[in-house]
Design a protein around this motif. Structure first.
Motif, mmCIF file in Angstrom:
data_model
loop_
_atom_site.group_PDB
_atom_site.id
_atom_site.type_symbol
_atom_site.label_atom_id
_atom_site.label_comp_id
_atom_site.label_asym_id
_atom_site.label_seq_id
_atom_site.Cartn_x
_atom_site.Cartn_y
_atom_site.Cartn_z
ATOM 1 N N GLU A 679 0.987 -1.042 -0.369
ATOM 2 C CA GLU A 679 -0.216 -0.554 -0.171
ATOM 3 C C GLU A 679 0.890 1.183 0.253
ATOM 4 N N ALA A 680 1.532 1.101 1.215
ATOM 5 C CA ALA A 680 3.228 1.984 0.973
ATOM 6 C C ALA A 680 3.690 2.629 -0.126
ATOM 7 N N MET A 681 4.000 1.337 -1.128
ATOM 8 C CA MET A 681 4.086 1.310 -1.886
ATOM 9 C C MET A 681 3.412 2.358 -3.317
ATOM 10 N N ALA A 682 2.634 1.607 -3.741
ATOM 11 C CA ALA A 682 1.349 2.226 -4.214
ATOM 12 C C ALA A 682 1.342 4.119 -4.862
ATOM 13 N N GLU A 683 1.541 4.330 -3.041
ATOM 14 C CA GLU A 683 0.988 5.476 -2.454
ATOM 15 C C GLU A 683 2.621 7.118 -3.270
ATOM 16 N N LEU A 684 3.278 6.183 -3.367
ATOM 17 C CA LEU A 684 4.840 7.045 -2.895
ATOM 18 C C LEU A 684 5.110 6.736 -4.764
ATOM 19 N N ARG A 685 4.619 5.607 -4.779
ATOM 20 C CA ARG A 685 4.808 5.746 -6.184
ATOM 21 C C ARG A 685 4.021 6.408 -6.974
ATOM 22 N N GLU A 686 2.303 6.970 -6.897
ATOM 23 C CA GLU A 686 1.442 7.639 -7.234
ATOM 24 C C GLU A 686 2.343 9.081 -7.796
ATOM 25 N N VAL A 687 2.706 9.343 -5.966
ATOM 26 C CA VAL A 687 3.902 10.729 -5.956
ATOM 27 C C VAL A 687 4.893 10.999 -7.206
ATOM 28 N N VAL A 688 5.953 10.456 -7.002
ATOM 29 C CA VAL A 688 7.151 9.921 -7.285
ATOM 30 C C VAL A 688 7.026 10.548 -9.199
ATOM 31 N N ASP A 689 5.821 9.205 -10.185
ATOM 32 C CA ASP A 689 4.945 9.586 -11.402
ATOM 33 C C ASP A 689 4.789 10.753 -11.966
ATOM 34 N N ARG A 690 3.941 11.418 -10.746
ATOM 35 C CA ARG A 690 3.435 12.943 -10.434
ATOM 36 C C ARG A 690 4.602 14.269 -10.515
ATOM 37 N N LEU A 691 6.029 13.831 -10.256
ATOM 38 C CA LEU A 691 6.206 14.554 -10.260
ATOM 39 C C LEU A 691 7.642 14.080 -10.983
ATOM 40 N N GLU A 692 7.235 13.255 -11.332
ATOM 41 C CA GLU A 692 8.327 12.950 -13.131
ATOM 42 C C GLU A 692 8.150 13.892 -13.844
ATOM 43 N N LYS A 693 6.855 14.301 -14.585
ATOM 44 C CA LYS A 693 5.644 15.326 -15.433
ATOM 45 C C LYS A 693 6.610 16.518 -14.685
ATOM 46 N N ILE A 694 6.919 17.122 -13.556
ATOM 47 C CA ILE A 694 7.209 18.415 -13.845
ATOM 48 C C ILE A 694 7.933 18.689 -13.603
ATOM 49 N N VAL A 695 9.356 17.885 -13.462
ATOM 50 C CA VAL A 695 10.547 18.285 -12.566
ATOM 51 C C VAL A 695 11.361 18.429 -13.971
ATOM 52 N N SER A 696 12.314 18.935 -14.201
ATOM 53 C CA SER A 696 13.080 18.850 -15.481
ATOM 54 C C SER A 696 13.921 17.510 -16.049
ATOM 55 N N ASP A 697 14.394 17.322 -17.115
ATOM 56 C CA ASP A 697 14.522 16.823 -17.320
ATOM 57 C C ASP A 697 16.437 16.078 -16.395
ATOM 58 N N THR A 698 16.382 17.519 -17.004
ATOM 59 C CA THR A 698 18.157 17.915 -16.764
ATOM 60 C C THR A 698 18.464 17.618 -14.957
ATOM 61 N N LEU A 699 17.407 17.573 -14.486
ATOM 62 C CA LEU A 699 17.488 16.879 -13.139
ATOM 63 C C LEU A 699 16.997 15.629 -12.588
ATOM 64 N N TRP A 700 16.404 15.248 -13.395
ATOM 65 C CA TRP A 700 15.565 13.614 -12.706
ATOM 66 C C TRP A 700 16.420 12.585 -12.853
ATOM 67 N N PRO A 701 16.800 11.679 -11.566
ATOM 68 C CA PRO A 701 17.347 11.012 -11.757
ATOM 69 C C PRO A 701 17.434 9.359 -12.264
ATOM 70 N N LEU A 702 16.428 9.500 -12.851
ATOM 71 C CA LEU A 702 15.921 8.074 -12.762
ATOM 72 C C LEU A 702 15.594 8.343 -14.668
ATOM 73 N N PRO A 703 16.713 7.475 -15.325
ATOM 74 C CA PRO A 703 15.981 7.146 -16.694
ATOM 75 C C PRO A 703 14.283 6.633 -17.118
ATOM 76 N N LYS A 704 13.766 6.826 -17.467
ATOM 77 C CA LYS A 704 12.748 7.670 -18.125
ATOM 78 C C LYS A 704 11.769 6.506 -19.567
ATOM 79 N N TYR A 705 10.942 6.258 -18.408
ATOM 80 C CA TYR A 705 10.526 4.826 -19.909
ATOM 81 C C TYR A 705 10.563 5.272 -21.331
ATOM 82 N N ARG A 706 10.333 6.718 -20.835
ATOM 83 C CA ARG A 706 10.272 6.782 -22.940
ATOM 84 C C ARG A 706 12.045 6.732 -23.353
ATOM 85 N N GLU A 707 12.645 6.643 -22.777
ATOM 86 C CA GLU A 707 13.793 6.517 -23.141
ATOM 87 C C GLU A 707 14.577 5.134 -22.759
#
Length: 712
Positions: A679-707
């Motif tokens: 449950e905690a992982m699912a909730e954490l993932r929802e927040v992280v995946d939302r932030l991935e869309k608004i944090v710049s590529d230059t700062l985002w630390p993980l390779p993205k799905y589109r890559e």
């Protein structure tokens, strides 16, 4: 140059090309099985009498003559050394779900001379440390002794590596006290019990005794990603799946990847995989793009079940090995990427009696009767023991896949198709309303409607579908061994065949009484067990409601499913056939339960580390950058765009608060139960995946799905 001369020149070039292709094809075929101690090698390297005895054991399951062991060991050693092998290993399949091997060199000292030696004892039995493999209480830490025992029905093979080669001898693995510590031993037991039950059933129909061959074709799905992305994803490194990652705008929704043109880089990889497998005698036949981008499938030809299981383990090893050579990583996790198709392992299973496939509809009354009897026995088996079949595919990775858009639901049901379903219904009713033939359908007297080889459509939503001359079990996950589920399927079908035989044996010799008894037993089976037959869409909520009304079990997760391993009904059944003892079933329950808990806990801790060490610093840095921009604009007296900057800051600030809150929840969850972690992982993932869309590529630390999903 005249047209005729140009035409002759083109013809000559074409002929030369054809010769080159033929030469290359011949060379490839000559390499097939060259790294396998197969029948050809056995005849070449063993004395004639020893070769005949060994081949009789392999082909007819005759008892192994211990007197030939020395000849086999000597011949196998010579064959292996000639192919560059310096070491040998007993290759076995412990309860980890993967393979295991401990290498010993052929080196021995004779006086002052170094020689290569390999004895009968080295071949037949080995003694690995059993204490460090999962045993579910069968072995305690201080009870280290375990034995590997040569399985002559699966041929030895050469595993090549960068600077040498190793002779691999397929073996079973058992404890000092005799319990099976592996997946092969119960499989071999189940093959034997189904063979005996099949022969017993066929005897009822007056057929002469034939060899029973259970066959399997296991379609293997997998993902490929670039290794440089993999190395920057600690979740993939440690868990096999991405714990975070926003679904890209384009993924599989255009349905343009499935069966599409194979990327050249992937094709090079596939070619090398196939040639490596062919050398190992693995009949890799089909390759294609699967539904999700970056997803592919490899399917071999059908083989004897025991060999097919071993070959599937080799396929997975080879995919991983060759991927590394091509700068890829092969992902065999059931759901490495959220939002796109996961990977399964479709097990195509059938039974042959001599040269007859018992799942092929026949063309005369007796063949029809045999086919419908076998089919009815399987229907009874699957309905009676659906819980046990579900338990065989219970796995932390498979929980993410079962019931999704590419996999069947967790409810075990059978798909027969409209035409065959009509036949089944007519047997139950004791009539024939088919447009193909009027009158009463009497098994063993009337003929069935002519059923072509592919008498059914395909139903991707069915866990267990009849597909013309075999059943396709679609529920297993891509990383799972085929052994456990095939062991269960063999055993429950053996039980049903014996049940039918018991109803028929007293009527053998009296054709009318036999046909009447057969008609009655099949009618009763269908009436009692037809609830498991479902030809509709297994993805719908309506089917879940309907399945509940029918009383079909629905174990939605691994924890629910595994409990079936230790209920009295299943313990008694598998004990009756000697496939699993009570202790062995309890041990597997303990092993799989512990594995599940450990995997969930590892995922939770990895997710927490990634957020703490990578995601949170990136979000804070983005927040500081946006905040600094607001301050700079305000200090400069600029008003245009400031409101937009402030909205971005507020959006990031809200995300930062949510991330901190969910991270704190995750920290508490990893010390608790698996439900809390999930449950905690699912909730954490929802927040992280939302932030991935608004944090710049230059700062985002993980390779993205589109890559990662789109291979370049």
């Amino acid at each position: 140059m005249s047209f005729s001369k140009r035409y002759l020149t083109i013809n000559a070039i074409a002929e030369n090309k054809a010769k080159e292709y033929a030469k290359a094809e011949k060379a490839t075929l000559e390499h097939y099985g060259e790294d396998v101690f197969n029948a050809k090698a056995i005849r070449e390297y063993l004395p004639k009498k020893s070769a005949e005895k060994l081949l009789n054991t392999i082909n007819n399951r005759a008892l192994l003559d211990p007197e030939i062991a020395a000849d086999v060991a000597h011949g196998m050693k010579q064959w292996a050394i000639e192919r560059g092998a310096t070491h040998f290993t007993h290759w076995f399949q412990p309860l980890t779900g993967s393979t295991a091997e401990k290498h010993d060199s052929f080196l021995d000292i004779e006086g002052e001379n170094a020689i290569f030696a390999f004895s009968a004892k080295n071949l037949i039995v080995g003694e690995p440390d059993a204490s460090s493999f999962p045993s579910g209480g069968l072995r305690r830490t201080f009870e280290a002794r375990g034995y590997t025992a040569w399985d002559p029905t699966s041929p030895a093979f050469i595993k090549r590596h960068t600077n040498g080669a190793t002779l691999c001898i397929p073996t079973a693995f058992c404890s000092y006290t005799g319990e099976a510590l592996d997946k092969k031993t119960p499989l071999l037991r189940s093959i034997q019990c189904l063979s005996l039950s099949t022969q017993r059933l066929m005897k009822c129909f007056g057929l002469k005794e034939e060899k029973v061959t259970i066959t399997l074709g296991a379609e293997q799905e997998y993902f490929l990603i670039d290794k440089r992305f993999y190395l920057h994803r600690s979740d993939l490194l440690q868990t096999g799946r991405t714990l975070f990652g926003a679904t890209p705008p384009k993924h599989q929704q255009l349905e343009d990847h499935y069966f599409g043109s194979i990327h050249q880089r992937v094709l090079y990889f596939m070619n090398e995989v196939e040639h490596e497998l062919w050398r190992l005698g693995v009949p890799a036949k089909t390759r294609h793009n699967e539904v999700a981008p970056g997803q592919f499938e490899l399917a071999p030809m059908f083989e004897d079940l025991n060999l097919a299981v071993d070959h599937n383990m080799l396929i997975m090893d080879t995919l991983r090995l060759i991927a590394d050579r091509h700068g890829f990583v092969c992902l065999l996790h059931e759901k490495p990427f959220a939002g796109v198709n996961g990977s399964g392992k479709h097990n195509n299973w059938s039974i042959n009696y001599g040269d007859i496939n018992l799942l092929n509809p026949g063309n005369n009354p007796q063949q029809n009767a045999v086919f419908l009897t076998v089919l009815s026995g399987i229907i009874r088996a699957v309905d009676s023991h659906a819980d046990m079949l579900r338990a065989t595919v219970a796995h932390a990775g498979n929980d993410h896949r079962l019931g999704a858009n590419e996999a069947p639901p967790a409810i075990i049901s059978i798909y027969l198709g409209d035409q065959l379903n009509e036949v089944i219904e007519n047997i139950e009713k004791g009539e024939n309303n088919s447009k193909h033939k009027a009158g009463v359908m009497q098994i063993g007297v009337d003929t069935l409607p002519n059923l072509p080889k592919d008498a059914t459509d395909r139903n991707r939503t069915s866990p267990f579908a009849f597909t013309g001359n075999k059943f396709e079990f679609r529920a297993p996950g891509s990383s799972q061994s085929c052994s456990g589920l095939m062991t269960v399927l063999n055993t429950i079908v053996a039980d049903s065949f014996d049940y039918i035989s018991e109803q028929l044996e007293s009527h053998i010799g009296n054709e009318e009484a036999f046909n009447n008894a057969l008609q009655k037993v099949l009618k009763d089976i269908i009436k009692t067990h037809k609830r498991v037959i479902f030809n509709g869409d297994g993805y719908t909520d309506e089917w879940k409601d309907e399945a509940a009304r029918r009383g079909l079990p629905n174990a939605v997760n691994t924890m629910d499913a595994l409990r079936s391993l230790v209920n009295d009904k299943n313990i008694n059944l598998f004990g009756k056939y000697g496939v699993y003892s009570k202790k062995e079933l309890q041990s597997r329950f303990e092993v799989f339960l512990e594995e599940y808990h450990r995997k969930i806990r590892i995922e939770g801790e990895v997710a927490l580390n990634i957020v703490r060490n990578n995601i949170l610093p990136a979000v804070i840095e983005e927040f500081k950058t946006e905040l600094s921009a607001v301050k700079s604009a305000t200090d400069a007296g600029i008003t245009v765009g400031v409101d937009a900057l402030k909205r971005n800051v507020e959006l990031l600030g809200k995300g930062l608060e949510d991330l901190t809150e969910k991270t704190e929840k995750m920290e508490k969850a990893v010390t608790g139960l698996h439900e809390e972690i999930l449950e905690a992982m699912a909730e954490l993932r929802e927040v992280v995946d939302r932030l991935e869309k608004i944090v710049s590529d230059t700062l985002w630390p993980l390779p993205k799905y589109r890559e990662m999903l789109f291979i370049k």
